[in-house]
Design an enzyme around this catalytic site. Sequence first.
Site, mmCIF file in Angstrom:
data_model
loop_
_atom_site.group_PDB
_atom_site.id
_atom_site.type_symbol
_atom_site.label_atom_id
_atom_site.label_comp_id
_atom_site.label_asym_id
_atom_site.label_seq_id
_atom_site.Cartn_x
_atom_site.Cartn_y
_atom_site.Cartn_z
ATOM 1 N N ASP A 148 0.879 -1.158 0.000
ATOM 2 C CA ASP A 148 0.000 0.000 0.000
ATOM 3 C C ASP A 148 0.931 1.228 0.000
ATOM 4 O O ASP A 148 2.109 1.124 0.357
ATOM 5 C CB ASP A 148 -0.871 -0.033 1.263
ATOM 6 C CG ASP A 148 -1.685 1.229 1.414
ATOM 7 O OD1 ASP A 148 -2.379 1.601 0.452
ATOM 8 O OD2 ASP A 148 -1.612 1.862 2.490
ATOM 9 N N ASP B 106 -0.190 5.112 0.802
ATOM 10 C CA ASP B 106 -0.470 6.110 1.842
ATOM 11 C C ASP B 106 -0.452 5.471 3.235
ATOM 12 O O ASP B 106 -1.285 4.614 3.523
ATOM 13 C CB ASP B 106 -1.863 6.737 1.610
ATOM 14 C CG ASP B 106 -1.971 7.466 0.267
ATOM 15 O OD1 ASP B 106 -1.066 8.241 -0.056
ATOM 16 O OD2 ASP B 106 -2.972 7.252 -0.452
#
Length: 210
Positions: free
Chosen positions: A7, A9
């Site tokens: 991922d 953020d």
Amino acid sequence: MKAFIFDLDGVIVFTDKFHYQAWKKMADEMGIYFDETINNRLRGVSRAESLEIILERYEGPALSQEKKAELMESKNHTYRELLASMTPADVADEVRETLAELHKRGYKLALGSSSKNAKFILEKVDLLDAFDAISDGTNITKSKPDPEVFLKAAEFLGEKPEDCFVVEDAYAGIDAAKNAGMQAVGIGDAAGYEKADKRIQSFRDLLNYV
Ligand code: BG6
Ligand code: MG
């Protein structure tokens, strides 16, 4: 395991604080209560779904689709202004070093992010070349906890889902990884989520599994 899917953020970069600031500005302007606890529900969730979560506290007259599009546009404008200040120094040394070490050990690396700003961010912090594939908000129709973004990442890498580790800070992201049939590693907020197969405190802890 043959690959890692990260991922963006809240895992690779701390842009989650910019998402919060940008949504907070919009919420304040609309007179809507918004805090960090509500913000945690936005992790991994698309821009449109994030807006709907914030609007749960909205008490004014019904908003048209055009007005909602305007609000998302305005939030994204604030967010991009905050992103503009990012430089390669915004990536922790341990993140850069761990990615390089995983590559050295023969693992393929992909990004699996719901964000439509992912490539812009990777460019700003000089990490575009660190990944063999990028699956982001521009190539999906359903956001986490749907597994689409991670299944696409595995497909782009040419790997089977069961051979992939996903590294996530969002509960929705851990659910998406499990829905994809992958191994889920929780970090940050998701280090407290019992559905994660592994929970780590620090990015370099990934090297203990491989
Ligand atoms: C995810 C964030 O990475 O991207 C979410 O965790 C965000 O909070 C989503 O809503 C969509 O981002 P963007 O940049 O396309 O608005
Ligand atoms: Mg995240």
